[in-house]
Scaffold this active site. Structure first.
Site, PDB file in Angstrom:
ATOM      1  N   GLY A 199       0.807  -1.223   0.000  1.00 40.31           N
ATOM      2  CA  GLY A 199       0.000   0.000   0.000  1.00 40.31           C
ATOM      3  C   GLY A 199       0.833   1.263   0.000  1.00 40.31           C
ATOM      4  O   GLY A 199       2.014   1.240  -0.342  1.00 40.31           O
ATOM      5  N   LEU A 229       0.378   3.667  -2.107  1.00 41.85           N
ATOM      6  CA  LEU A 229       0.748   3.508  -3.519  1.00 41.85           C
ATOM      7  C   LEU A 229       1.259   4.813  -4.120  1.00 41.85           C
ATOM      8  O   LEU A 229       0.651   5.865  -3.951  1.00 41.85           O
ATOM      9  CB  LEU A 229      -0.469   3.017  -4.314  1.00 41.85           C
ATOM     10  N   HIS A 230       2.375   4.723  -4.824  1.00 36.90           N
ATOM     11  CA  HIS A 230       2.927   5.878  -5.535  1.00 36.90           C
ATOM     12  C   HIS A 230       2.992   5.533  -7.026  1.00 36.90           C
ATOM     13  O   HIS A 230       2.597   4.425  -7.437  1.00 36.90           O
ATOM     14  CB  HIS A 230       4.291   6.261  -4.962  1.00 36.90           C
ATOM     15  N   HIS A 266       4.221   2.096  -8.128  1.00 40.82           N
ATOM     16  CA  HIS A 266       3.239   0.996  -8.066  1.00 40.82           C
ATOM     17  C   HIS A 266       2.279   1.080  -9.256  1.00 40.82           C
ATOM     18  O   HIS A 266       1.920   0.063  -9.852  1.00 40.82           O
ATOM     19  CB  HIS A 266       2.391   1.102  -6.791  1.00 40.82           C
ATOM     20  N   LYS A 272      13.373  -1.769  -7.928  1.00 38.64           N
ATOM     21  CA  LYS A 272      13.937  -0.942  -6.845  1.00 38.64           C
ATOM     22  C   LYS A 272      14.382  -1.856  -5.699  1.00 38.64           C
ATOM     23  O   LYS A 272      15.417  -1.657  -5.100  1.00 38.64           O
ATOM     24  CB  LYS A 272      12.873   0.039  -6.357  1.00 38.64           C
ATOM     25  N   ASP A 273      13.561  -2.861  -5.411  1.00 33.41           N
ATOM     26  CA  ASP A 273      13.931  -3.882  -4.420  1.00 33.41           C
ATOM     27  C   ASP A 273      14.578  -5.036  -5.186  1.00 33.41           C
ATOM     28  O   ASP A 273      13.984  -6.102  -5.343  1.00 33.41           O
ATOM     29  CB  ASP A 273      12.694  -4.353  -3.657  1.00 33.41           C
ATOM     30  N   MET A 310      11.401   6.161  -6.289  1.00 31.27           N
ATOM     31  CA  MET A 310      10.120   6.279  -5.585  1.00 31.27           C
ATOM     32  C   MET A 310       9.987   5.171  -4.540  1.00 31.27           C
ATOM     33  O   MET A 310      10.323   4.024  -4.799  1.00 31.27           O
ATOM     34  CB  MET A 310       8.967   6.197  -6.580  1.00 31.27           C
TER      35      MET A 310
HETATM   36  O1  PAF Z   1       7.801  -4.934  -1.879  1.00 31.80           O
HETATM   37  C1  PAF Z   1       6.835  -4.999  -1.085  1.00 31.80           C
HETATM   38  O2  PAF Z   1       5.985  -4.103  -1.025  1.00 31.80           O
HETATM   39  C2  PAF Z   1       6.706  -6.203  -0.163  1.00 31.80           C
HETATM   40  O3  PAF Z   1       7.955  -6.658   0.250  1.00 31.80           O
HETATM   41  C3  PAF Z   1       5.880  -7.349  -0.784  1.00 31.80           C
HETATM   42  C4  PAF Z   1       6.557  -7.943  -2.002  1.00 31.80           C
HETATM   43  C5  PAF Z   1       4.495  -6.851  -1.140  1.00 31.80           C
HETATM   44  C6  PAF Z   1       5.741  -8.483   0.248  1.00 31.80           C
HETATM   45  O4  PAF Z   1       5.118  -8.050   1.406  1.00 31.80           O
END
Ligand code: PAF
Length: 274
Positions: free
Chosen positions: A22, A24-25, A28, A140-141, A175
């Site tokens: 959530g 959200l930007h 997302h 980003k992750d 972001m």
């Molecule tokens: O990247 C995220 O927002 C979270 O790590 C995810 C993948 C939704 C798991 O909770």
């Protein structure tokens, strides 16, 4: 959720899934649009997953804005917003977890023990509930993305895991929902992180291949801004995150984490091979 997803599959529809926590930007929303290009139906989940936060981390203060998020998703035409609660996801007696033996404890995992176990566990539950054809994650992750791609492969989830490019503000800051918690002064300083990272890419492209020299370029530049507290900066092989020796001789990615005020910023940059 599963029943609906199965009905769509029976009707020959493809589904794409965007798991989120959530707040959200635009990053997302870009994932949602990419999902819409890929499939007939799009499902977004919002769940602030307690088991991926350490005891001293920001679970309680993580931004929550379900109403505003749901309006954003509605206006994009998302088919389902799946927002389970923690008691349903983790009923009393829950005791099974997913873990990557090689890559859960490096990079961010070194500083956030248990974090990736929490992520892999919740995403595998969500995959089993939603049963999508595609799942989209932001690069980003980057470590999270590679771990999830490997999990889908290793555990035979019949799901294509897709990584999407990081979206940045015009000044270069990646972001993130956590950017909301930067003070105006910190927000102004925050893009220096990415600027210092770009210097590494430029040095590599200019022919510098020594890992130590490349990392020194980054840390020395960041040290000019003492408000940053660097957690780690590492150059790893693209996708499998293998360690390099002295020389960067394969496609690589620079991954960094630094604290600025109360916010932990992470970022990464795919480096063009020499
Ligand atoms: O990247 C995220 O927002 C979270 O790590 C995810 C993948 C939704 C798991 O909770």
């Amino acid at each position: 959720m599963r029943q609906l997803s199965r009905e769509w599959r029976a009707a020959g529809k493809k589904t794409a899934f965007v798991p989120t926590m959530g707040a959200l930007h635009d990053g997302h929303l870009a994932l949602v649009r990419a999902a819409q290009d890929k499939a007939d139906r799009v499902i977004v989940s919002i769940f602030v997953n307690p088991i991926q936060f350490g005891p001293k981390e920001d679970f309680a203060s993580y931004p929550r804005m379900l109403q505003a998020d749901s309006e954003k998703l509605n206006s994009l035409g998302v088919n389902v917003l799946f927002a389970p609660n923690a008691a349903d996801m983790y009923p009393p007696g829950f005791e099974t977890y997913v873990y990557n033996e090689k890559r859960s404890d490096i990079l961010c995992g070194r500083f956030r023990p248990g974090h990736f176990q929490g992520v892999l566990t919740v995403v595998s539950k969500l995959f089993n509930i939603v049963e999508p054809d595609f799942a989209l994650f932001g690069k980003k992750d980057y470590q999270q993305f590679t771990l999830l791609k490997k999990m889908a492969q290793d555990l035979c989830f019949p799901i294509e895991v897709i990584g999407c490019p990081t979206l940045r503000d015009p000044d270069g800051l990646a972001m993130s929902s956590r950017n909301l918690r930067l003070t105006p002064e910190e927000r102004q300083l925050a893009p220096e992180l990415f600027r210092a990272m770009q210097m590494v890419k430029e040095a590599l492209q200019g022919g510098e291949k020594r890992q130590k020299v490349l990392l020194d370029t980054f840390t020395q530049e960041l040290q000019r801004f003492p408000a940053f507290r660097l957690e780690y900066a590492e150059i790893r092989a693209a996708l499998d995150l293998a360690d390099f020796g002295e020389t960067i001789d394969r496609p690589a990615v620079l991954l960094v984490a630094a604290h600025l005020g109360s916010v932990r910023l992470i970022d990464n940059l795919e480096l063009t091979g020499p």
